[in-house]
Design a protein around this motif. Structure first.
Motif, PDB file in Angstrom:
ATOM      1  N   LEU A 256      24.324 -45.412  13.754  1.00 44.45           N
ATOM      2  CA  LEU A 256      23.400 -45.099  12.985  1.00 44.45           C
ATOM      3  C   LEU A 256      24.757 -43.604  13.211  1.00 44.45           C
ATOM      4  O   LEU A 256      25.636 -43.694  11.664  1.00 44.45           O
ATOM      5  CB  LEU A 256      22.081 -44.184  13.104  1.00 44.45           C
ATOM      6  CG  LEU A 256      22.208 -43.238  11.434  1.00 44.45           C
ATOM      7  CD1 LEU A 256      22.427 -43.999  10.065  1.00 44.45           C
ATOM      8  CD2 LEU A 256      20.838 -42.526  11.240  1.00 44.45           C
ATOM      9  N   HIS A 257      24.978 -43.622  14.374  1.00 43.91           N
ATOM     10  CA  HIS A 257      26.172 -42.718  14.605  1.00 43.91           C
ATOM     11  C   HIS A 257      27.455 -42.991  13.899  1.00 43.91           C
ATOM     12  O   HIS A 257      28.893 -42.517  13.633  1.00 43.91           O
ATOM     13  CB  HIS A 257      26.236 -42.308  15.907  1.00 43.91           C
ATOM     14  CG  HIS A 257      27.339 -41.796  16.098  1.00 43.91           C
ATOM     15  ND1 HIS A 257      28.031 -40.609  16.220  1.00 43.91           N
ATOM     16  CD2 HIS A 257      28.394 -42.747  17.446  1.00 43.91           C
ATOM     17  CE1 HIS A 257      29.130 -40.021  16.697  1.00 43.91           C
ATOM     18  NE2 HIS A 257      29.105 -41.830  17.221  1.00 43.91           N
ATOM     19  N   TYR A 258      27.806 -44.303  14.611  1.00 50.71           N
ATOM     20  CA  TYR A 258      29.148 -44.720  14.233  1.00 50.71           C
ATOM     21  C   TYR A 258      29.317 -45.084  12.356  1.00 50.71           C
ATOM     22  O   TYR A 258      30.239 -45.104  11.753  1.00 50.71           O
ATOM     23  CB  TYR A 258      29.100 -46.336  14.863  1.00 50.71           C
ATOM     24  CG  TYR A 258      29.991 -45.746  16.449  1.00 50.71           C
ATOM     25  CD1 TYR A 258      31.424 -45.215  16.302  1.00 50.71           C
ATOM     26  CD2 TYR A 258      29.399 -45.982  17.372  1.00 50.71           C
ATOM     27  CE1 TYR A 258      31.999 -45.408  17.537  1.00 50.71           C
ATOM     28  CE2 TYR A 258      29.401 -45.745  18.207  1.00 50.71           C
ATOM     29  CZ  TYR A 258      30.993 -45.215  18.635  1.00 50.71           C
ATOM     30  OH  TYR A 258      31.645 -44.881  20.111  1.00 50.71           O
ATOM     31  N   LEU A 259      27.916 -45.671  11.912  1.00 49.97           N
ATOM     32  CA  LEU A 259      28.401 -46.250  10.399  1.00 49.97           C
ATOM     33  C   LEU A 259      28.617 -44.275   9.617  1.00 49.97           C
ATOM     34  O   LEU A 259      29.315 -44.455   8.701  1.00 49.97           O
ATOM     35  CB  LEU A 259      27.162 -46.318   9.918  1.00 49.97           C
ATOM     36  CG  LEU A 259      26.908 -47.910  10.469  1.00 49.97           C
ATOM     37  CD1 LEU A 259      25.540 -48.609  10.371  1.00 49.97           C
ATOM     38  CD2 LEU A 259      27.645 -48.794  10.329  1.00 49.97           C
ATOM     39  N   VAL A 260      27.977 -43.239  10.614  1.00 46.76           N
ATOM     40  CA  VAL A 260      27.979 -42.447   9.571  1.00 46.76           C
ATOM     41  C   VAL A 260      29.691 -41.595   9.685  1.00 46.76           C
ATOM     42  O   VAL A 260      30.606 -41.202   9.028  1.00 46.76           O
ATOM     43  CB  VAL A 260      26.869 -40.981   9.984  1.00 46.76           C
ATOM     44  CG1 VAL A 260      27.285 -39.480   9.156  1.00 46.76           C
ATOM     45  CG2 VAL A 260      25.437 -42.076   8.891  1.00 46.76           C
ATOM     46  N   PHE A 261      30.481 -41.782  10.830  1.00 45.28           N
ATOM     47  CA  PHE A 261      31.006 -40.396  11.382  1.00 45.28           C
ATOM     48  C   PHE A 261      32.069 -41.655  10.853  1.00 45.28           C
ATOM     49  O   PHE A 261      33.751 -41.499  11.142  1.00 45.28           O
ATOM     50  CB  PHE A 261      30.751 -40.200  12.639  1.00 45.28           C
ATOM     51  CG  PHE A 261      30.080 -39.091  12.787  1.00 45.28           C
ATOM     52  CD1 PHE A 261      30.517 -38.237  11.820  1.00 45.28           C
ATOM     53  CD2 PHE A 261      28.876 -39.149  13.009  1.00 45.28           C
ATOM     54  CE1 PHE A 261      29.786 -36.713  11.740  1.00 45.28           C
ATOM     55  CE2 PHE A 261      27.667 -37.749  12.403  1.00 45.28           C
ATOM     56  CZ  PHE A 261      28.257 -36.564  12.074  1.00 45.28           C
ATOM     57  N   TYR A 262      32.250 -42.694  12.535  1.00 51.09           N
ATOM     58  CA  TYR A 262      33.833 -43.639  12.207  1.00 51.09           C
ATOM     59  C   TYR A 262      33.032 -45.295  11.509  1.00 51.09           C
ATOM     60  O   TYR A 262      33.164 -45.887  12.487  1.00 51.09           O
ATOM     61  CB  TYR A 262      33.514 -43.754  13.355  1.00 51.09           C
ATOM     62  CG  TYR A 262      33.637 -42.328  14.577  1.00 51.09           C
ATOM     63  CD1 TYR A 262      34.960 -41.617  14.562  1.00 51.09           C
ATOM     64  CD2 TYR A 262      32.182 -42.297  15.149  1.00 51.09           C
ATOM     65  CE1 TYR A 262      34.708 -40.243  14.996  1.00 51.09           C
ATOM     66  CE2 TYR A 262      32.232 -40.920  16.013  1.00 51.09           C
ATOM     67  CZ  TYR A 262      33.884 -40.083  16.262  1.00 51.09           C
ATOM     68  OH  TYR A 262      33.714 -39.043  16.280  1.00 51.09           O
ATOM     69  N   PRO A 263      32.816 -45.031  10.399  1.00 52.49           N
ATOM     70  CA  PRO A 263      32.662 -46.116   9.582  1.00 52.49           C
ATOM     71  C   PRO A 263      33.839 -47.681  10.100  1.00 52.49           C
ATOM     72  O   PRO A 263      33.471 -48.951   9.884  1.00 52.49           O
ATOM     73  CB  PRO A 263      32.173 -46.433   8.043  1.00 52.49           C
ATOM     74  CG  PRO A 263      32.691 -44.826   8.169  1.00 52.49           C
ATOM     75  CD  PRO A 263      33.529 -44.249   9.722  1.00 52.49           C
ATOM     76  N   SER A 264      35.012 -46.996  10.350  1.00 51.86           N
ATOM     77  CA  SER A 264      36.050 -47.500  10.714  1.00 51.86           C
ATOM     78  C   SER A 264      36.488 -48.860  11.633  1.00 51.86           C
ATOM     79  O   SER A 264      37.317 -49.471  11.969  1.00 51.86           O
ATOM     80  CB  SER A 264      37.287 -47.377   9.981  1.00 51.86           C
ATOM     81  OG  SER A 264      37.668 -46.207  11.412  1.00 51.86           O
TER      82      SER A 264
END
Length: 231
Positions: free
Chosen positions: A78-86
Motif C-alpha cells: 500500500l505504501h508503494y502504491l500510494v507514494f511510489y506507484p511507478s
C-alpha cells in the motif's frame, strides 16, 4: 498493526524529516518491526515442528507467522502504491511474495517449511539493511548519518552477500531438487510449486545483482577517495 506502526513513524518518529524522505523512512520503520521478529518467529515455528519438510502440512504456529508477514507486505505494498506507484520492481516483488505466502497459507496448507526458511534468509539482514538505508537517506545533511552509512556499508554488503549469494542459492537448489522429484505433487499442485520456484529464482537473482552493483559502487567510491589523497 503495521498500519498503526507506519502512521506512528510518519507523523511522530520522522515528523521532522523532509516530506520526500518520510515515506521511505516509515517503510523502513515497519520493515524493522517485521524483519527481526519474523526471523525468530519463523525459526521457532520451523524447529518446533517434528515433521518439518518441503511437503509437510503447515502447523498453526507456521500459519500465524505467514499471517504476520502477509500483513506486513500488504501494508508496504500500500505504501508503494500510494507514494511510489511507478516503482514497478518493488510492487512486483511484493505481489509475488504475497502470492507465495497466500497460496501456502490459504490454498495448499503445505510447504510452510520452505517458505519460512526463505523468510528467515530474506529478513535476517533486515536490521542492518534498514539502518543502512535510513543512514543513507540522511547522509547528505547529517554528518553522523554519513559516518554510520560509511561504517555499515562493507559489513552489511558482506553479510548480505553470504546470505543471498551463498545460503540462498544452496537452499533454492534443495527446493528445486525436491519439488522436481514429484515428492510434493500429492499435496502441492505442480503449478503452485513451479510458481514458487520462479518467484524464488527471480528474487535471489535480483538480490545478487543488487548487491553486486553496490560492491562495484563502493569500490569506485573508495578508489576515487584513494586517488584524491595521492593527488
Amino acid at each position: 498493526m503495521f498500519l498503526v506502526i507506519y502512521l506512528t513513524a510518519y507523523f511522530i518518529v520522522f515528523r521532522s524529516w523532509s516530506s520526500n524522505l518520510r515515506p521511505e523512512a516509515s517503510s523502513c520503520f515497519i520493515s524493522l518491526a517485521h524483519g527481526t521478529p519474523a526471523v525468530f518467529l519463523a525459526w521457532r515455528s520451523i524447529f518446533t515442528d517434528p515433521n518439518r519438510g518441503f511437503a509437510s502440512i503447515n502447523t498453526d504456529y507456521q500459519s500465524s507467522v505467514l499471517d504476520y508477514s502477509i500483513a506486513y507486505f500488504l501494508m508496504d505494498l500500500l505504501h508503494y502504491l500510494v507514494f511510489y506507484p511507478s516503482d514497478l520492481l518493488f510492487i512486483g516483488h511484493h505481489l509475488a511474495t504475497l502470492f507465495v505466502f497466500v497460496t501456502c497459507r490459504y490454498l495448499v496448507f503445505h510447504g510452510a517449511y520452505a517458505i519460512l526458511v526463505l523468510l528467515v534468509l530474506a529478513e535476517v539482514t533486515s536490521f542492518c539493511q534498514n539502518t543502512w538505508t535510513l543512514a543513507g537517506a540522511r547522509r547528505a545533511d547529517l554528518e553522523i548519518a554519513a559516518k554510520v552509512y560509511e561504517f555499515l556499508s562493507p559489513p552489511f554488503y558482506a553479510f548480505y552477500s553470504v546470505v543471498r549469494g551463498l545460503a540462498g542459492p544452496i537452499f533454492m537448489y534443495e527446493m528445486i531438487t525436491f519439488y522436481l522429484s514429484g515428492a510434493a505433487d500429492s499435496v502441492i499442485p505442480r503449478w503452485v510449486w513451479v510458481s514458487w520456484l520462479v518467484v524464488v529464482v527471480m528474487a535471489i537473482s535480483v538480490s545478487i545483482l543488487w548487491i553486486s552493483n553496490l560492491w562495484i559502487e563502493l569500490y569506485r567510491e573508495r578508489t576515487g577517495k584513494f586517488e584524491k589523497k595521492i593527488a
